[in-house]
Design a protein around this motif. Structure first.
Motif, short mmCIF file in Angstrom:
data_model
loop_
_atom_site.label_atom_id
_atom_site.label_comp_id
_atom_site.label_asym_id
_atom_site.label_seq_id
_atom_site.Cartn_x
_atom_site.Cartn_y
_atom_site.Cartn_z
N ALA A 55 -3.33 4.58 15.36
CA ALA A 55 -4.40 4.99 14.45
C ALA A 55 -5.73 5.10 15.18
N THR A 56 -6.00 4.14 16.08
CA THR A 56 -7.24 4.18 16.85
C THR A 56 -7.29 5.44 17.70
N GLY A 57 -6.11 5.89 18.15
CA GLY A 57 -6.03 7.13 18.93
C GLY A 57 -5.96 8.38 18.07
N GLY A 58 -5.98 8.21 16.74
CA GLY A 58 -6.03 9.38 15.86
C GLY A 58 -4.74 9.70 15.12
N ASP A 59 -3.64 8.97 15.42
CA ASP A 59 -2.36 9.26 14.75
C ASP A 59 -2.10 8.20 13.66
N LEU A 60 -2.24 8.62 12.40
CA LEU A 60 -2.08 7.67 11.29
C LEU A 60 -0.63 7.54 10.83
N GLY A 61 0.29 8.28 11.44
CA GLY A 61 1.69 8.30 11.02
C GLY A 61 2.34 6.92 10.98
N PRO A 62 2.35 6.19 12.12
CA PRO A 62 3.01 4.88 12.12
C PRO A 62 2.41 3.91 11.10
N LEU A 63 1.10 3.98 10.91
CA LEU A 63 0.43 3.09 9.95
C LEU A 63 0.89 3.39 8.52
N THR A 64 0.91 4.67 8.18
CA THR A 64 1.32 5.08 6.84
C THR A 64 2.76 4.63 6.57
N GLN A 65 3.61 4.83 7.57
CA GLN A 65 5.02 4.45 7.44
C GLN A 65 5.16 2.93 7.28
N LEU A 66 4.41 2.18 8.08
CA LEU A 66 4.48 0.72 8.04
C LEU A 66 4.06 0.21 6.66
N VAL A 67 2.96 0.75 6.14
CA VAL A 67 2.46 0.33 4.83
C VAL A 67 3.50 0.61 3.74
N GLU A 68 4.16 1.75 3.86
CA GLU A 68 5.18 2.11 2.87
C GLU A 68 6.34 1.10 2.88
N VAL A 69 6.73 0.70 4.08
CA VAL A 69 7.82 -0.29 4.21
C VAL A 69 7.37 -1.62 3.60
N LEU A 70 6.15 -2.05 3.92
CA LEU A 70 5.68 -3.38 3.51
C LEU A 70 5.36 -3.45 2.02
N ASP A 71 5.15 -2.30 1.39
CA ASP A 71 4.86 -2.29 -0.05
C ASP A 71 6.04 -2.78 -0.88
N ASP A 72 7.24 -2.71 -0.33
CA ASP A 72 8.43 -3.17 -1.05
C ASP A 72 9.22 -4.11 -0.13
N PRO A 73 8.74 -5.35 0.00
CA PRO A 73 9.28 -6.21 1.06
C PRO A 73 10.66 -6.81 0.76
N TYR A 74 11.08 -6.78 -0.50
CA TYR A 74 12.29 -7.53 -0.85
C TYR A 74 13.56 -6.67 -0.92
N THR A 75 13.40 -5.34 -0.88
CA THR A 75 14.57 -4.46 -1.01
C THR A 75 14.96 -3.89 0.35
N ARG A 76 16.13 -4.28 0.81
CA ARG A 76 16.59 -3.75 2.10
C ARG A 76 16.95 -2.27 1.94
N ARG A 77 16.40 -1.42 2.79
CA ARG A 77 16.70 0.01 2.73
C ARG A 77 17.31 0.48 4.04
N PRO A 78 18.29 1.40 3.95
CA PRO A 78 18.90 1.92 5.18
C PRO A 78 17.89 2.69 6.01
N GLY A 79 18.05 2.62 7.32
CA GLY A 79 17.18 3.37 8.22
C GLY A 79 15.95 2.58 8.65
N LEU A 80 15.73 1.39 8.05
CA LEU A 80 14.51 0.63 8.37
C LEU A 80 14.82 -0.61 9.21
N GLU A 81 15.97 -0.59 9.91
CA GLU A 81 16.40 -1.77 10.67
C GLU A 81 15.34 -2.23 11.68
N SER A 82 14.64 -1.25 12.29
CA SER A 82 13.68 -1.64 13.33
C SER A 82 12.49 -2.43 12.76
N TYR A 83 12.32 -2.41 11.43
CA TYR A 83 11.22 -3.15 10.81
C TYR A 83 11.59 -4.62 10.53
N THR A 84 12.87 -4.98 10.75
CA THR A 84 13.30 -6.33 10.40
C THR A 84 13.33 -7.27 11.59
#
Ligand code: AMP
Ligand code: MG
Length: 476
Positions: free
Chosen positions: A431-460
């Motif tokens: 984000a500091t370098g101008g790319d907000l993509g990873p931040l947006t994705q991270l926030v979306e994952v963290l908004d629903d912390p209790y439901t395991r979703r496929p494809g998000l293994e790297s966040y665990t």
């Protein structure tokens, strides 16, 4: 034009602690993050906030008619040393907003320029630390842990000089108030008991109105704050959250988490965990947090003594008894939280202690452990055997399974996703370098912390080995 109505009750009730002030001009505000759900909760239109008038409000340039922005005065013990005058050096209370549920919320800016409390500071904030507060406080809210909220982060286009030049930003923060233990310490230092009483009355009206009807309202206020803090710190401990800078100016009267400078979640369970680069003695280590909270509450109690009873000995006696109840209330909140994390109907203190010892000796990832236990309760002990290996681990799991834990109930209180340090750092760097993509994705994952979703293994997963010993900085 602004569509926001802001009251200035703090500024009116407590003028001695409020310096009327203006935010530094921002020529080119650029929105980096907006919590749309929070905007709606406040009765604000997200589309308007994204527009030019909204952006100017979010950096303090478009002050609604009738509002009276102030820098708030407070004192504080920083790492145990008392500083009689801290205050908002780079922050402003824009005013109080009444949300559609009739709750009063502070709208506050951080990074909005120097104020009379700035001392040597530049009054500014860098994009990275403000987005860090945005991500972590939003994650805390999703984890149902009381917290101040981040409404928006707006880039100012101004460079901020730290070890190197960084892009600047303003954080718009929402809190049920910004009253701190340090606010009471400030009022005490002025020697004006009338001010102290007005501050206490303001706090009672705003946060703990039931105290007003008590036999001793100011003792009841203290007990209400201690109770809110006991529940809050228990939740930090259960989640593995390390605040990092529990100075008395960073402890709220409302019981909300405030100030996300050097905070971080621990991976491997270890009470000695410290992330902050300046916490050399480990004063604010993970395992010390309940003790520090009690110490801070003792400082609050001291300020309230003259209001509690005219006879000082009697006041000390009453306050001491109240302070002692903090430990019991903390233990109750924490024990009940551990009971829920383990899916049990009853408390099993010895069993819990043994688990924590196993976690610590095996450096088991705290967050993963409790989801792996639920998986074991469903019949698959593969993941927990990896986290708690050996005969001792198996024996513990067998004893626990014999208590018939409720796996579904466990999954409602044990998160799958927390703000993992390496992911937060990656997102902030991008984000500091101008790319907000990873931040947006991270926030979306963290908004629903209790439901395991496929494809998000790297966040665990905890931070990889090469991430090394994590250090955080105060963001000043
Ligand atoms: P904190 O460590 O963020 O809780 O801040 C402690 C004190 O330092 C508060 O009085 C802040 O307002 C002040 N402060 C922190 N950073 C700055 C800055 N860049 N400019 C002015 N004051 C600051
Ligand atoms: Mg602070």
């Amino acid at each position: 034009m602004s569509i926001v109505t802001l009251d200035s009750r703090f500024a009116r009730d407590l003028a001695e602690m409020a310096v009327p002030w203006k935010a530094e001009d921002v020529d080119e505000p650029r929105l980096l993050a907006l919590d749309e759900d929070l905007a709606v909760e406040l009765g604000l239109d997200p589309a308007w906030l994204r527009g030019p008038d909204g952006l100017r409000l979010l950096v303090g340039g478009n002050v609604p008619e009738g509002a009276a922005p102030v820098a708030q005065a407070y004192a504080g013990h920083q790492f145990g040393g008392f500083v009689p005058r801290l205050g908002d050096g780079r922050a402003l209370l824009l005013g109080e907003l009444v949300d559609p549920e009739r709750r009063v919320r502070d709208l506050h800016l951080k990074g909005s320029g120097r104020t009379p409390f700035a001392r040597g500071g530049d009054g500014r904030a860098a994009v990275g630390p403000m987005l860090r507060e945005y991500v972590v406080s939003r994650a805390m809210h999703a984890l149902r842990i009381p917290t101040t909220r981040a409404l928006a982060v707006v880039a100012t286009g101004r460079p901020v000089r730290r070890e190197r030049l960084l892009p600047g930003a303003v954080l718009a923060r929402v809190a049920s108030s910004h009253l701190r233990v340090g606010s009471f310490q400030y009022a005490t230092v002025t020697g004006d008991e009338g001010l102290l009483r007005r501050l206490a009355d303001h706090a009672i009206a705003r946060h703990h109105p039931e105290a007003a009807g008590a036999e001793r309202p100011y003792l009841a206020l203290f007990e209400a704050v201690a109770g809110a803090q006991a529940r809050l710190i228990a939740q930090w401990m259960l989640a593995g959250f390390v605040h990092g800078v529990m100075n008395t100016d960073n402890m709220t009267i409302s019981g909300e988490t405030i100030d996300y400078g050097p905070c971080a979640f621990m991976d491997a369970y270890d009470p000695a965990t410290v992330f902050s680069s300046i916490d050399h003695g480990g004063r604010y280590a993970y395992g010390n947090q309940p003790l520090v909270a009690e110490w801070n509450l003792a400082r609050l109690a001291e300020t309230l003594l003259p209001l509690i009873d005219g006879d000082q000995d009697r006041a000390v006696e009453l306050a001491t008894v109240s302070l002692q109840s903090f430990r019991r209330r903390y233990d109750e909140a924490w024990s009940d939280g551990m009971r829920a994390k383990l899916g049990l109907r009853q408390l099993h203190p010895a069993l819990v202690e043994e688990l924590l010892t196993l976690q610590q000796t095996g450096r088991a990832d705290h967050t993963s452990t409790y989801r792996a236990l639920a998986t074991a309760a469903r019949g698959d002990d593969g993941p927990i055997r990896e986290l708690l290996p050996g005969a001792l681990g198996s024996a513990w799991v067998a004893r626990w399974l014999a208590l018939d834990p409720d796996a579904d109930a466990m999954d409602t209180v044990n998160p799958v996703y927390i703000p993992r340090n390496h992911l937060v750092e990656e997102a902030l760097a991008a984000a500091t370098g101008g790319d907000l993509g990873p931040l947006t994705q991270l926030v979306e994952v963290l908004d629903d912390p209790y439901t395991r979703r496929p494809g998000l293994e790297s966040y665990t997963a905890p931070a990889p080995e090469q991430f090394g010993g994590y250090q955080t900085f105060c963001g000043t």
